[in-house]
Design a protein around this motif. Structure first.
Motif, PDB file in Angstrom:
ATOM      1  N   HIS A   1     -15.406   4.702   1.840  1.00 26.60           N
ATOM      2  CA  HIS A   1     -15.156   6.113   1.533  1.00 26.60           C
ATOM      3  C   HIS A   1     -16.103   6.979   2.353  1.00 26.60           C
ATOM      4  O   HIS A   1     -17.304   6.937   2.158  1.00 26.60           O
ATOM      5  CB  HIS A   1     -15.380   6.342   0.048  1.00 26.60           C
TER       6      HIS A   1
ATOM      7  N   ASP B   1     -12.268  -0.297   0.230  1.00 29.30           N
ATOM      8  CA  ASP B   1     -11.941   1.047   0.681  1.00 29.30           C
ATOM      9  C   ASP B   1     -13.220   1.808   0.953  1.00 29.30           C
ATOM     10  O   ASP B   1     -13.863   2.322   0.040  1.00 29.30           O
ATOM     11  CB  ASP B   1     -11.090   1.758  -0.372  1.00 29.30           C
TER      12      ASP B   1
ATOM     13  N   ALA C   1      -9.250   2.158   5.067  1.00 28.81           N
ATOM     14  CA  ALA C   1      -9.682   0.797   4.777  1.00 28.81           C
ATOM     15  C   ALA C   1      -9.427  -0.098   5.963  1.00 28.81           C
ATOM     16  O   ALA C   1      -8.630   0.194   6.835  1.00 28.81           O
ATOM     17  CB  ALA C   1      -8.932   0.258   3.570  1.00 28.81           C
TER      18      ALA C   1
ATOM     19  N   THR D   1       0.828  -1.202   0.000  1.00 31.15           N
ATOM     20  CA  THR D   1       0.000   0.000   0.000  1.00 31.15           C
ATOM     21  C   THR D   1       0.867   1.258   0.000  1.00 31.15           C
ATOM     22  O   THR D   1       1.772   1.393   0.840  1.00 31.15           O
ATOM     23  CB  THR D   1      -0.930   0.028   1.235  1.00 31.15           C
TER      24      THR D   1
ATOM     25  N   ASN E   1      -6.716  -0.447  -6.213  1.00 34.45           N
ATOM     26  CA  ASN E   1      -7.405   0.721  -5.662  1.00 34.45           C
ATOM     27  C   ASN E   1      -6.505   1.954  -5.569  1.00 34.45           C
ATOM     28  O   ASN E   1      -5.285   1.860  -5.524  1.00 34.45           O
ATOM     29  CB  ASN E   1      -7.924   0.418  -4.248  1.00 34.45           C
TER      30      ASN E   1
ATOM     31  N   ARG F   1      -2.406  -1.237  -3.682  1.00 28.51           N
ATOM     32  CA  ARG F   1      -3.262  -0.071  -3.435  1.00 28.51           C
ATOM     33  C   ARG F   1      -2.436   1.205  -3.312  1.00 28.51           C
ATOM     34  O   ARG F   1      -1.523   1.295  -2.502  1.00 28.51           O
ATOM     35  CB  ARG F   1      -4.053  -0.244  -2.136  1.00 28.51           C
TER      36      ARG F   1
ATOM     37  N   HIS G   1      -9.315   8.387   2.052  1.00 29.91           N
ATOM     38  CA  HIS G   1      -9.781   7.013   2.055  1.00 29.91           C
ATOM     39  C   HIS G   1      -9.213   6.326   3.285  1.00 29.91           C
ATOM     40  O   HIS G   1      -8.104   6.609   3.705  1.00 29.91           O
ATOM     41  CB  HIS G   1      -9.280   6.246   0.820  1.00 29.91           C
TER      42      HIS G   1
END
Length: 307
Positions: free
Chosen positions: A285, A283, A297, A9, A64, A36, A295
């Protein structure tokens, strides 16, 4: 981290890291790939897409938060999906696809033999794109379609577009999870969705968090679950102008229905799903007016994999 998974990420990926990822995809050892919010050069992104095309064991792909950053990358992803046969879950949340991007992806998504879960949240979609998404929810008796669909935070879709989706959901032969959180739906669309839920024989989870609903919409859902049989087990109404008592009544009734079903055994449509051994990340939002920035998660297991 799960066996057979690569989850990264928010990093800038080096060429060496991308080569390792592609090697894992090609030898069939990677079932879950998540990059991500990562930065990749165009050349390395192409390599990853080529790896996805050649992957035999990849079940879940998470791109994402802006990885698919333009139409050229969208085209390369479409080509990869055309060649891939194993993918079951695709996350594109926070990708600036626009309608043109979904037009580019549509044939690959509709023609994929295994894809059953798709996240198009915060992708700047409009009515044209939503019409294509409705085509991924074929009616009873047609070919199997999506089981899980996320369309969170796409405020460019009109009331007419959402009404079309409600009709598609009512007749879908597969859909179990529908996430529409953080869209300005309002009570009128919520009423249409209540009819769709009442008609659907499969929908188990509906997320309407932060969709501009009032007690009026909640009362429609309450009347539905009180008076009509439904497959629905989870209805998320948080962050709406709805009194807690109404939300609790609906939740209690849905829980009673689930307990009754447990006593009677699984429903006829119940079957193991693709995600039973996976832990996808959706994710969620919470700030639709600051897209691609705020965002957050956490682990999210689709409801259909809990049973």
């Amino acid at each position: 981290m799960l066996p057979g998974s690569i989850q990264i990420t928010g990093e800038s990926l080096s060429g060496a890291e991308v080569r390792d990822i592609c090697a894992g995809l090609r030898d069939g050892g990677v079932r879950l790939l998540a990059v991500r919010g990562c930065q990749l050069s165009d050349r390395d992104y192409f390599r990853v897409c080529r790896g996805v095309a050649e992957a035999r064991g990849l079940a879940q792909l998470n791109l994402n938060l802006g990885v698919v950053s333009g139409l050229s990358r969208t085209r390369q992803l479409a080509e990869a999906l055309q060649a891939n046969r194993s993918l079951q879950t695709l996350f594109l949340h926070g990708s600036p696809l626009l309608d043109s991007g979904l037009v580019t992806l549509n044939a690959a998504l509709c023609g994929h033999p295994s894809l059953v879960s798709l996240d198009l949240g915060d992708c700047l979609l409009g009515d044209e794109a939503l019409g294509l998404v409705c085509g991924m929810l074929p009616p009873d008796g047609a070919k199997s379609g999506l089981r899980e669909l996320t369309l969170s935070a796409n405020p460019g879709i009109s009331t007419k577009g959402w009404a079309r989706l409600a009709v598609a959901v009512a007749h879908s032969s597969q859909l179990r999870v529908l996430n529409l959180d953080y869209n300005p739906l309002g009570d009128q669309i919520a009423g249409m969705l209540a009819v769709a839920v009442a008609s659907s024989r499969t929908l188990e989870v509906l997320d309407l968090e932060g969709t501009g609903l009032s007690n009026h919409a909640a009362q429609v859902f309450l009347d539905m679950v009180q008076n009509y049989p439904t497959s629905l087990r989870v209805l998320v109404l948080a962050e709406n102008d709805i009194i807690p008592e109404l939300q609790q009544q609906i939740s209690d009734l849905l829980s009673e229905g689930e307990e009754e079903e447990d006593r009677q055994g699984p429903p006829a449509h119940s079957s193991p799903t693709h995600s039973g051994d996976m832990l996808p990340t959706r994710d969620k939002h919470h700030h639709p007016h600051h897209q691609h920035q705020n965002h957050h998660a956490g682990p999210w297991v689709p409801y259909s994999s809990k049973g």
